[in-house]
Design an enzyme around this catalytic site. Structure first.
Site, PDB file in Angstrom:
ATOM      1  N   GLY A  15       0.834  -1.187   0.016  1.00 20.64           N
ATOM      2  CA  GLY A  15       0.005  -0.075   0.136  1.00 20.64           C
ATOM      3  C   GLY A  15       0.886   1.145   0.029  1.00 20.64           C
ATOM      4  N   LYS A  16       1.923   1.157  -0.469  1.00 21.68           N
ATOM      5  CA  LYS A  16       3.055   2.419  -0.511  1.00 21.68           C
ATOM      6  C   LYS A  16       2.456   3.438  -1.320  1.00 21.68           C
ATOM      7  CE  LYS A  16       5.901  -0.651  -2.419  1.00 21.68           C
ATOM      8  NZ  LYS A  16       5.432  -1.811  -2.368  1.00 21.68           N
ATOM      9  N   GLN A 224       8.263  -2.194  -4.621  1.00 22.36           N
ATOM     10  CA  GLN A 224       8.800  -3.788  -4.210  1.00 22.36           C
ATOM     11  C   GLN A 224       8.580  -4.014  -2.722  1.00 22.36           C
ATOM     12  OE1 GLN A 224      10.823  -2.869  -6.928  1.00 22.36           O
ATOM     13  NE2 GLN A 224       8.974  -3.334  -8.114  1.00 22.36           N
ATOM     14  N   GLY A 302      -2.090  -8.212 -12.957  1.00 21.77           N
ATOM     15  CA  GLY A 302      -3.551  -8.760 -12.596  1.00 21.77           C
ATOM     16  C   GLY A 302      -3.546 -10.463 -12.005  1.00 21.77           C
ATOM     17  N   SER A 412      -4.300   1.785   8.427  1.00 20.50           N
ATOM     18  CA  SER A 412      -5.173   1.945   7.185  1.00 20.50           C
ATOM     19  C   SER A 412      -6.306   1.176   6.972  1.00 20.50           C
ATOM     20  CB  SER A 412      -4.108   1.825   6.010  1.00 20.50           C
ATOM     21  OG  SER A 412      -4.976   1.961   4.738  1.00 20.50           O
TER      22      SER A 412
HETATM   23  P1  GDP Z   1       1.914  -0.850  -3.330  1.00 16.36           P
HETATM   24  O1  GDP Z   1       2.410  -1.575  -4.543  1.00 16.36           O
HETATM   25  O2  GDP Z   1       2.531  -1.030  -1.984  1.00 16.36           O
HETATM   26  O3  GDP Z   1       1.953   0.732  -3.777  1.00 16.36           O
HETATM   27  O4  GDP Z   1       0.287  -1.438  -3.321  1.00 16.36           O
HETATM   28  P2  GDP Z   1      -0.610  -1.948  -4.399  1.00 16.36           P
HETATM   29  O5  GDP Z   1      -1.048  -0.491  -5.112  1.00 16.36           O
HETATM   30  O6  GDP Z   1       0.110  -2.843  -5.312  1.00 16.36           O
HETATM   31  O7  GDP Z   1      -1.864  -2.690  -3.486  1.00 16.36           O
HETATM   32  C1  GDP Z   1      -2.336  -2.432  -2.447  1.00 16.36           C
HETATM   33  C2  GDP Z   1      -3.817  -2.570  -2.910  1.00 16.36           C
HETATM   34  O8  GDP Z   1      -4.740  -2.218  -1.679  1.00 16.36           O
HETATM   35  C3  GDP Z   1      -4.332  -1.410  -3.836  1.00 16.36           C
HETATM   36  O9  GDP Z   1      -5.387  -1.860  -4.193  1.00 16.36           O
HETATM   37  C4  GDP Z   1      -5.018  -0.341  -2.734  1.00 16.36           C
HETATM   38  O10 GDP Z   1      -5.793   0.344  -3.364  1.00 16.36           O
HETATM   39  C5  GDP Z   1      -5.418  -1.152  -1.656  1.00 16.36           C
HETATM   40  N1  GDP Z   1      -5.592  -0.458  -0.415  1.00 16.36           N
HETATM   41  C6  GDP Z   1      -4.342   0.025   0.084  1.00 16.36           C
HETATM   42  N2  GDP Z   1      -4.713   0.412   1.451  1.00 16.36           N
HETATM   43  C7  GDP Z   1      -5.772  -0.442   1.869  1.00 16.36           C
HETATM   44  C8  GDP Z   1      -6.601  -0.300   2.953  1.00 16.36           C
HETATM   45  O11 GDP Z   1      -6.066  -0.116   4.067  1.00 16.36           O
HETATM   46  N3  GDP Z   1      -7.678  -1.179   2.951  1.00 16.36           N
HETATM   47  C9  GDP Z   1      -8.039  -1.934   1.915  1.00 16.36           C
HETATM   48  N4  GDP Z   1      -9.030  -2.823   1.947  1.00 16.36           N
HETATM   49  N5  GDP Z   1      -7.398  -1.801   0.630  1.00 16.36           N
HETATM   50  C10 GDP Z   1      -6.187  -0.941   0.794  1.00 16.36           C
HETATM   51  P1  IMO Z   2       5.227  -3.051  -5.942  1.00 14.73           P
HETATM   52  O1  IMO Z   2       6.123  -1.682  -5.807  1.00 14.73           O
HETATM   53  C1  IMO Z   2       4.761  -7.187  -5.825  1.00 14.73           C
HETATM   54  C2  IMO Z   2       7.731  -9.779  -7.778  1.00 14.73           C
HETATM   55  C3  IMO Z   2       7.290 -10.365  -9.009  1.00 14.73           C
HETATM   56  C4  IMO Z   2       8.385 -11.617  -9.100  1.00 14.73           C
HETATM   57  C5  IMO Z   2       9.422 -10.914  -8.331  1.00 14.73           C
HETATM   58  C6  IMO Z   2      10.428 -10.298  -9.761  1.00 14.73           C
HETATM   59  O2  IMO Z   2       3.994  -2.834  -6.584  1.00 14.73           O
HETATM   60  O3  IMO Z   2       4.976  -3.412  -4.580  1.00 14.73           O
HETATM   61  P2  IMO Z   2      10.259  -8.646 -11.739  1.00 14.73           P
HETATM   62  O4  IMO Z   2       9.387  -8.164 -12.542  1.00 14.73           O
HETATM   63  O5  IMO Z   2      11.109  -7.607 -10.962  1.00 14.73           O
HETATM   64  O6  IMO Z   2      11.331  -9.643 -12.510  1.00 14.73           O
HETATM   65  O7  IMO Z   2       9.717  -9.723 -10.646  1.00 14.73           O
HETATM   66  O8  IMO Z   2       9.077  -9.810  -7.890  1.00 14.73           O
HETATM   67  N1  IMO Z   2       7.383  -8.234  -7.982  1.00 14.73           N
HETATM   68  C7  IMO Z   2       6.433  -7.577  -7.124  1.00 14.73           C
HETATM   69  N2  IMO Z   2       5.583  -7.828  -6.357  1.00 14.73           N
HETATM   70  N3  IMO Z   2       4.869  -6.023  -5.740  1.00 14.73           N
HETATM   71  C8  IMO Z   2       5.631  -5.552  -6.922  1.00 14.73           C
HETATM   72  O9  IMO Z   2       6.001  -3.997  -6.628  1.00 14.73           O
HETATM   73  C9  IMO Z   2       6.584  -6.283  -7.189  1.00 14.73           C
HETATM   74  N4  IMO Z   2       7.542  -5.943  -8.371  1.00 14.73           N
HETATM   75  C10 IMO Z   2       8.087  -7.399  -8.696  1.00 14.73           C
HETATM   76  O10 IMO Z   2       5.727 -10.818  -9.025  1.00 14.73           O
HETATM   77  O11 IMO Z   2       7.736 -12.525  -8.152  1.00 14.73           O
END
Ligand code: GDP
Ligand code: IMO
Ligand code: MG
Length: 423
Positions: A15-16, A224, A302, A412
């Site tokens: 959730g960064k 990541q 996805g 959160s």
């Molecule tokens: P990131 O890569 O660390 O920025 O995280 P992602 O966006 O890939 O995944 C986090 C998912 O959780 C996204 O779909 C956000 O919209 C959702 N999300 C973030 N914080 C919360 C929370 O507190 N509750 C819920 N239900 N969803 C959240």
């Molecule tokens: P955010 O920033 C979750 C995982 C891939 C795979 C491994 C290597 O959204 O948190 P790569 O494409 O780097 O060769 O994949 O790392 N991976 C992630 N998993 N969140 C990410 O980024 C990721 N970026 C790479 O699924 O296992």
């Protein structure tokens, strides 16, 4: 003025993006320090959702500088799509988005190499996002890479052709079947390069140094998570950059002693997308419930994310490696309605009980040992203050704070900017 860091403590997707967006109002500059379009950072506000891959998550705050640092690898095709997507918010990227000249470019053949490498590994594949991350960082450390600043040299196309030719030989070496038209990929790439030239290329380490001298505040945004770190993660099932705090120094050119707070962000449970060990992974109804309520599908590919209980052994390790000063617990709302909530506090490993991460997390003898907590059923998304958190959740939070000896300053409770409780 000091630099604060925000980074993921698990396997990514903590959730960064959401929290960087929430915190941006306190900073002048938001700077991404590593990773590339393998990242998917989701932001939700005003009933709209945006997924950023390369652009820092402060971009919707129009008066702030957003910097893509030298440690990031950039696919110009994906970056341009992101820019198109955010146009709906009237963001003028020519004023607020900056790219380091020292950042490396992902060429179409890097993506093909990623696909060829994964295909050749068969069932041992990393589960890469196939965005060309590994091959691009390999060229960087192998001193063959193509950098943003190279585009300012009139001979850039010759350099491109040489590298692309070498990649094509390597792709042939893998001897796997890939369906692609390099001609199409390249025409899309060259069109994107011309658009990329509209963005400000900068010597970002100097920009950040000057900003620090003039008392500007900086938030460094990680991608990541710590367990995907090239050195400290679950190698080889990792990404190809240092996702941990030290990566911010090399990925931006900031010195270790300029770092102030290190914000460590984790989900109230654990997820992982792609292959590799995951000791607390669930294959039962609890795991399915997390996946469904948490909508656990990768923001970039996805793919379904694997789900499991919180792993405190791994979390402690990540906090130590990063020197985390403040914690943020995400997706707490997802656990509402669970009759019980488990935390892994130790592992059984080769006949012994251990409290640290062993060298090889995929060792078949490794088993998590759990402590059980009573669940809570309240709908947290409606809460306006952390004072109103249910007692059983407070017990869960207090246990973690004591074990980690670090305060949890944000809980959160939903994806929206507004669904953020400060403690
Ligand atoms: P990131 O890569 O660390 O920025 O995280 P992602 O966006 O890939 O995944 C986090 C998912 O959780 C996204 O779909 C956000 O919209 C959702 N999300 C973030 N914080 C919360 C929370 O507190 N509750 C819920 N239900 N969803 C959240
Ligand atoms: P955010 O920033 C979750 C995982 C891939 C795979 C491994 C290597 O959204 O948190 P790569 O494409 O780097 O060769 O994949 O790392 N991976 C992630 N998993 N969140 C990410 O980024 C990721 N970026 C790479 O699924 O296992
Ligand atoms: Mg993500």
């Amino acid at each position: 003025m000091a630099v604060d860091l925000l980074l993921g403590l698990q396997w990514g997707d903590e959730g960064k993006g959401k929290i960087v967006d929430v915190l941006t109002s306190k900073y002048d500059i938001i700077a991404r320090f590593q990773g590339g379009p393998n990242a998917g950072h989701t932001l939700v506000f005003n009933e709209k959702k945006y997924v950023l891959h390369t652009i820092p998550s402060g971009i919707f705050h129009k008066e702030k500088i957003n910097l893509i640092g030298n440690g990031v690898v950039i696919d110009p095709v994906i970056l341009n799509k992101e820019i198109e997507n955010i146009k709906a918010e009237y963001v003028d990227i020519t004023k607020t988005l900056f790219i380091s000249r020292k950042a490396h470019l992902i060429l179409p053949t890097h993506r093909l190499l990623d696909a060829a490498s994964e295909k050749s590994k068969g069932k041992n594949k990393i589960g890469s996002t196939l965005k060309g991350i590994g091959p691009t960082y390999m060229d960087k450390t192998g001193r063959n890479g193509f950098r943003v600043g190279d585009l300012e040299n009139e001979n850039w196309k010759t350099k491109y052709d040489e590298l692309s030719k070498k990649h094509q030989q390597l792709i042939n070496f893998y001897n796997v079947e890939l369906n692609f038209s390099l001609e199409n990929l390249e025409s899309e790439f060259f069109a994107a390069i011309e658009k990329l030239r509209k963005i400000n290329f900068v010597d970002s380490e100097n920009l950040l140094l000057k900003s620090q001298e003039s008392d500007k505040s900086i938030l460094a945004e990680g991608a990541q998570g710590s367990l995907l770190d090239i050195d400290f993660g679950t190698y080889p099932y990792v990404t190809s950059s240092n996702t941990t705090a030290a990566g911010a120094c090399t990925g931006l050119g900031i010195s270790p002693n300029s770092i102030n707070d290190v914000f460590g962000i984790f989900k109230a449970y654990t997820t992982r997308v792609g292959s590799g060990p995951f000791p607390t992974e669930l294959f039962d109804e609890y795991g399915k419930k997390m996946s469904k309520i948490g909508n656990e599908f990768g923001a970039t590919t996805g793919r379904p994310r694997r789900c499991g209980w919180l792993d405190l052994v791994a979390l402690k390790y990540a906090c130590k490696i990063n020197g985390v000063t403040k914690l943020m617990m995400m997706k707490t709302d997802v656990l509402s309605g669970f009759d019980k909530v488990l935390i892994c506090t130790k592992y059984k490993y080769r006949g012994q009980v251990i409290e640290n991460l062993p060298y090889d997390l995929s060792d078949s003898s490794l088993e998590p040992i759990f402590e059980e907590f009573q669940g809570w059923s309240e709908d947290l998304r409606k809460l306006e203050s952390a004072d109103d958190l249910p007692e059983n959740l407070n017990n869960y939070i207090n246990f973690l704070e004591i074990q980690l000896n670090i305060p949890i300053v944000i809980v959160s409770v939903g994806p929206d900017r507004k669904e953020t409780l400060f403690r």
